[in-house]
Design a protein around this motif. Structure first.
Motif, PDB file in Angstrom:
ATOM      1  N   LEU A   1      34.080  51.090  30.581  1.00  0.00           N
ATOM      2  CA  LEU A   1      34.248  52.522  30.736  1.00  0.00           C
ATOM      3  C   LEU A   1      34.214  53.131  29.349  1.00  0.00           C
ATOM      4  N   ALA A   2      33.230  53.959  29.099  1.00  0.00           N
ATOM      5  CA  ALA A   2      33.050  54.580  27.789  1.00  0.00           C
ATOM      6  C   ALA A   2      33.036  53.534  26.675  1.00  0.00           C
ATOM      7  N   GLY A   3      32.388  52.398  26.955  1.00  0.00           N
ATOM      8  CA  GLY A   3      32.245  51.348  25.964  1.00  0.00           C
ATOM      9  C   GLY A   3      33.417  50.385  25.864  1.00  0.00           C
ATOM     10  N   THR A   4      34.496  50.620  26.611  1.00  0.00           N
ATOM     11  CA  THR A   4      35.666  49.745  26.589  1.00  0.00           C
ATOM     12  C   THR A   4      35.617  48.796  27.780  1.00  0.00           C
ATOM     13  N   PRO A   5      35.669  47.486  27.547  1.00  0.00           N
ATOM     14  CA  PRO A   5      35.651  46.533  28.664  1.00  0.00           C
ATOM     15  C   PRO A   5      36.849  46.738  29.585  1.00  0.00           C
ATOM     16  N   VAL A   6      36.599  46.721  30.910  1.00  0.00           N
ATOM     17  CA  VAL A   6      37.677  46.885  31.886  1.00  0.00           C
ATOM     18  C   VAL A   6      37.770  45.724  32.865  1.00  0.00           C
ATOM     19  N   GLY A   7      36.747  44.884  32.944  1.00  0.00           N
ATOM     20  CA  GLY A   7      36.776  43.752  33.862  1.00  0.00           C
ATOM     21  C   GLY A   7      35.398  43.160  34.032  1.00  0.00           C
ATOM     22  N   GLY A   8      35.321  42.232  34.962  1.00  0.00           N
ATOM     23  CA  GLY A   8      34.053  41.574  35.204  1.00  0.00           C
ATOM     24  C   GLY A   8      33.918  41.187  36.658  1.00  0.00           C
ATOM     25  N   ALA A   9      32.746  40.687  37.002  1.00  0.00           N
ATOM     26  CA  ALA A   9      32.485  40.277  38.383  1.00  0.00           C
ATOM     27  C   ALA A   9      31.518  39.112  38.398  1.00  0.00           C
ATOM     28  N   LEU A  10      31.727  38.247  39.382  1.00  0.00           N
ATOM     29  CA  LEU A  10      30.787  37.168  39.612  1.00  0.00           C
ATOM     30  C   LEU A  10      30.715  36.893  41.096  1.00  0.00           C
ATOM     31  N   ALA A  11      29.639  36.227  41.493  1.00  0.00           N
ATOM     32  CA  ALA A  11      29.439  35.918  42.898  1.00  0.00           C
ATOM     33  C   ALA A  11      30.501  34.942  43.373  1.00  0.00           C
ATOM     34  N   SER A  12      30.974  35.145  44.598  1.00  0.00           N
ATOM     35  CA  SER A  12      31.940  34.230  45.200  1.00  0.00           C
ATOM     36  C   SER A  12      31.389  32.820  45.158  1.00  0.00           C
ATOM     37  N   PRO A  13      32.259  31.841  44.853  1.00  0.00           N
ATOM     38  CA  PRO A  13      31.778  30.465  44.699  1.00  0.00           C
ATOM     39  C   PRO A  13      31.383  29.766  45.991  1.00  0.00           C
ATOM     40  N   GLY A  14      31.692  30.338  47.138  1.00  0.00           N
ATOM     41  CA  GLY A  14      31.296  29.665  48.371  1.00  0.00           C
ATOM     42  C   GLY A  14      31.732  30.423  49.606  1.00  0.00           C
ATOM     43  N   PRO A  15      31.248  29.987  50.753  1.00  0.00           N
ATOM     44  CA  PRO A  15      31.620  30.657  52.002  1.00  0.00           C
ATOM     45  C   PRO A  15      33.113  30.474  52.292  1.00  0.00           C
ATOM     46  N   GLY A  16      33.670  31.431  52.986  1.00  0.00           N
ATOM     47  CA  GLY A  16      35.072  31.355  53.347  1.00  0.00           C
ATOM     48  C   GLY A  16      36.017  31.915  52.311  1.00  0.00           C
ATOM     49  N   ILE A  17      35.509  32.286  51.151  1.00  0.00           N
ATOM     50  CA  ILE A  17      36.348  32.892  50.115  1.00  0.00           C
ATOM     51  C   ILE A  17      36.131  34.399  50.189  1.00  0.00           C
ATOM     52  N   PRO A  18      37.151  35.138  50.601  1.00  0.00           N
ATOM     53  CA  PRO A  18      36.972  36.583  50.742  1.00  0.00           C
ATOM     54  C   PRO A  18      36.852  37.265  49.378  1.00  0.00           C
ATOM     55  N   PRO A  19      36.190  38.409  49.329  1.00  0.00           N
ATOM     56  CA  PRO A  19      36.131  39.159  48.077  1.00  0.00           C
ATOM     57  C   PRO A  19      37.556  39.477  47.607  1.00  0.00           C
TER      58      PRO A  19
END
Length: 130
Positions: free
Chosen positions: A50-68
Protein backbone atom coordinates in the motif's frame (compact mmCIF):
# COMPACT_ATOMS: atom_id res chain seq x y z
CA UNK A 1 10.86 -3.96 10.99
CA UNK A 2 8.89 -5.14 13.96
CA UNK A 3 10.39 -6.23 17.29
CA UNK A 4 10.27 -9.76 18.71
CA UNK A 5 6.81 -10.60 20.04
CA UNK A 6 4.96 -8.44 17.50
CA UNK A 7 3.16 -9.30 14.28
CA UNK A 8 5.68 -9.45 11.46
CA UNK A 9 3.83 -10.59 8.33
CA UNK A 10 0.41 -11.72 7.11
CA UNK A 11 0.02 -14.29 4.37
CA UNK A 12 -3.05 -15.36 2.45
CA UNK A 13 -3.37 -18.92 1.16
CA UNK A 14 -6.05 -19.19 -1.49
CA UNK A 15 -6.87 -21.21 -4.60
CA UNK A 16 -7.76 -17.95 -6.39
CA UNK A 17 -4.78 -15.60 -6.44
CA UNK A 18 -6.16 -13.47 -9.27
CA UNK A 19 -9.48 -13.06 -7.46
CA UNK A 20 -7.66 -12.12 -4.26
CA UNK A 21 -5.56 -9.54 -6.10
CA UNK A 22 -8.70 -7.95 -7.52
CA UNK A 23 -10.62 -8.05 -4.25
CA UNK A 24 -7.93 -6.56 -2.00
CA UNK A 25 -7.07 -3.93 -4.59
CA UNK A 26 -10.70 -2.77 -4.72
CA UNK A 27 -11.27 -2.91 -0.95
CA UNK A 28 -7.97 -1.53 0.38
CA UNK A 29 -6.14 -0.09 -2.61
CA UNK A 30 -3.41 -2.71 -2.30
CA UNK A 31 -1.02 -3.12 -5.19
CA UNK A 32 -0.08 -6.68 -6.08
CA UNK A 33 3.15 -7.92 -7.62
CA UNK A 34 3.49 -11.59 -8.50
CA UNK A 35 6.88 -13.14 -9.20
CA UNK A 36 8.32 -16.66 -9.49
CA UNK A 37 9.17 -18.21 -6.14
CA UNK A 38 12.72 -19.61 -6.16
CA UNK A 39 12.91 -23.36 -5.58
CA UNK A 40 9.16 -23.87 -5.94
CA UNK A 41 9.07 -25.79 -9.23
CA UNK A 42 7.09 -23.13 -11.07
CA UNK A 43 5.20 -21.63 -8.14
CA UNK A 44 4.81 -17.91 -7.60
CA UNK A 45 4.36 -15.50 -4.72
CA UNK A 46 2.30 -12.32 -4.63
CA UNK A 47 3.40 -9.37 -2.54
CA UNK A 48 0.75 -6.85 -1.49
CA UNK A 49 1.74 -3.26 -0.76
CA UNK A 50 0.00 0.00 0.00
CA UNK A 51 1.66 3.19 -1.20
CA UNK A 52 4.93 1.27 -1.51
CA UNK A 53 4.78 -0.23 2.01
CA UNK A 54 4.58 -4.05 2.19
CA UNK A 55 1.39 -5.24 3.93
CA UNK A 56 1.34 -8.99 3.23
CA UNK A 57 1.57 -11.70 0.67
CA UNK A 58 -0.34 -14.51 -0.97
CA UNK A 59 0.33 -17.91 -2.40
CA UNK A 60 -1.73 -20.71 -3.84
CA UNK A 61 -3.17 -23.18 -1.34
CA UNK A 62 -0.86 -26.19 -1.06
CA UNK A 63 -3.58 -28.75 -1.71
CA UNK A 64 -7.23 -29.70 -1.76
CA UNK A 65 -9.14 -29.57 1.49
CA UNK A 66 -7.26 -26.54 2.82
CA UNK A 67 -9.70 -23.64 2.99
CA UNK A 68 -8.57 -20.13 2.07
CA UNK A 69 -7.16 -18.39 5.13
CA UNK A 70 -4.85 -15.70 6.42
CA UNK A 71 -1.80 -16.77 8.45
CA UNK A 72 -0.32 -14.19 10.82
CA UNK A 73 3.40 -14.48 11.58
CA UNK A 74 4.77 -13.29 14.92
CA UNK A 75 8.45 -12.43 15.08
CA UNK A 76 10.52 -14.30 17.66
CA UNK A 77 14.23 -14.51 18.45
CA UNK A 78 14.20 -18.32 18.31
CA UNK A 79 11.38 -20.21 16.54
CA UNK A 80 12.31 -23.53 18.16
CA UNK A 81 12.28 -22.04 21.66
CA UNK A 82 8.95 -20.31 20.97
CA UNK A 83 7.47 -23.64 19.84
CA UNK A 84 8.67 -25.33 23.03
CA UNK A 85 7.19 -22.51 25.13
CA UNK A 86 3.88 -22.79 23.25
CA UNK A 87 3.67 -26.54 23.93
CA UNK A 88 4.55 -25.99 27.59
CA UNK A 89 1.76 -23.39 27.80
CA UNK A 90 -0.81 -25.85 26.43
CA UNK A 91 -0.55 -25.17 22.70
CA UNK A 92 0.57 -27.54 19.99
CA UNK A 93 2.81 -27.63 16.96
CA UNK A 94 0.86 -27.91 13.70
CA UNK A 95 3.93 -27.91 11.46
CA UNK A 96 7.40 -28.52 12.82
CA UNK A 97 10.12 -25.93 12.34
CA UNK A 98 11.32 -25.47 8.78
CA UNK A 99 13.68 -23.08 7.06
CA UNK A 100 12.85 -20.91 4.07
CA UNK A 101 16.02 -19.59 2.41
CA UNK A 102 16.36 -15.80 2.67
CA UNK A 103 13.13 -15.67 4.73
CA UNK A 104 13.78 -17.43 8.03
CA UNK A 105 12.86 -20.28 10.36
CA UNK A 106 9.11 -20.84 10.78
CA UNK A 107 6.90 -22.97 13.04
CA UNK A 108 3.10 -23.17 12.72
CA UNK A 109 1.41 -23.34 16.13
CA UNK A 110 -2.04 -23.57 17.65
CA UNK A 111 -3.05 -21.99 20.94
CA UNK A 112 -5.11 -23.94 23.52
CA UNK A 113 -8.37 -22.47 22.16
CA UNK A 114 -7.57 -23.59 18.59
CA UNK A 115 -6.32 -20.37 16.96
CA UNK A 116 -3.54 -21.05 14.46
CA UNK A 117 -0.59 -18.73 13.88
CA UNK A 118 3.05 -18.95 12.89
CA UNK A 119 6.24 -17.73 14.49
CA UNK A 120 9.24 -16.64 12.48
CA UNK A 121 12.86 -15.96 13.21
CA UNK A 122 13.67 -13.78 10.21
CA UNK A 123 16.78 -14.47 8.17
CA UNK A 124 19.39 -11.71 8.42
CA UNK A 125 19.05 -10.97 4.70
CA UNK A 126 15.29 -10.51 5.06
CA UNK A 127 15.83 -7.97 7.82
CA UNK A 128 18.45 -6.24 5.68
CA UNK A 129 15.96 -6.01 2.83
CA UNK A 130 17.98 -8.36 0.63
Amino acid sequence: MSAAGTFFWNELMTPDIEGAKSFYSKVFGWEARTAPMPGSNGGSYTDFSLAGTPVGGALASPGPGIPPHWMPYIRVENADAAAAAAVEAGGQVCRAAFDVPAVGRIVVLQDPAGAVFAVITPAPELLAGG
